[in-house]
Design an enzyme around this catalytic site. Sequence first.
Site: not given
Length: 269
Positions: A143, A178, A206, A246
């Site tokens: 990530e 993300d 995310q 998240e």
Amino acid sequence: MPQFAANLSMLYPELNFLDRFEAAAKDGFRGVEYLFPYAHPATEIAARLQDLGMEQVLFNAKPGDWEAGERGLACLPGREAEFREGIETALRYAESLACKRIHVMAGLLPTGKDRSTVESTYVANLRWAAGEAARAGVDLLLEPINLRDMPAYFLNRQDHAHQLIEKIGASNVKVQFDLYHCQVVEGDVAMKIREYLPTGRVGHFQIAGVPQRHEPDVGEMNYAYLFEVIDEISTEFGWQGWIGCEYRPARGSVPGGTSAGLGWLKRAT
């Protein structure tokens, strides 16, 4: 529309961790993710998942000493043995929880080092971990994280993550994309979804609002449009992953605050 998973490290903060599973299920979530499960026996978490009919979508491998500020071990020379032990523990939890994705945090750049000097350590660690994970049928996720939230983090950009995957050379190593971090670092999020999702190297998404990391309908990003882009590309290329929620609920630890902020989810599904 891709499926949404509740991130139990951030959502329902007024509840004890093990009580958050039921709260998420009541709000309609069928998948969960979180940072670390290791404070609880895997059997205890697995029982909650089974009782509620939920899927464990993702969790993180051990990050080193989190309380002391460590944020992963993969890029740290001299910590290889601890890194391997953490991967082995994570894979045991993954087996118990029937989880097919583990996020491997890269770590913070050591003082006096730059990315080029530690990249070989990172690549070697991930190659070893990928082999172990492949035997267990697990994908490892990388990530990119923004430097505002996590200063000195090794991995920050989408293109760098994909370059590293090519160097690692393992089909079960993928990107944890993300959208919050991407917007903070790079912007142009929709075009990056269009560029990278068709490659088969995106394993998970995310989301969070920018800039305050609240609900995705709060802030500068048009998530309704981005969900449409993900849905379009997913349909065309057969992607069947999850979107992890998240974010920090705007109402914080107020009882019911997470549930009250889920209007965006009802509109999206």
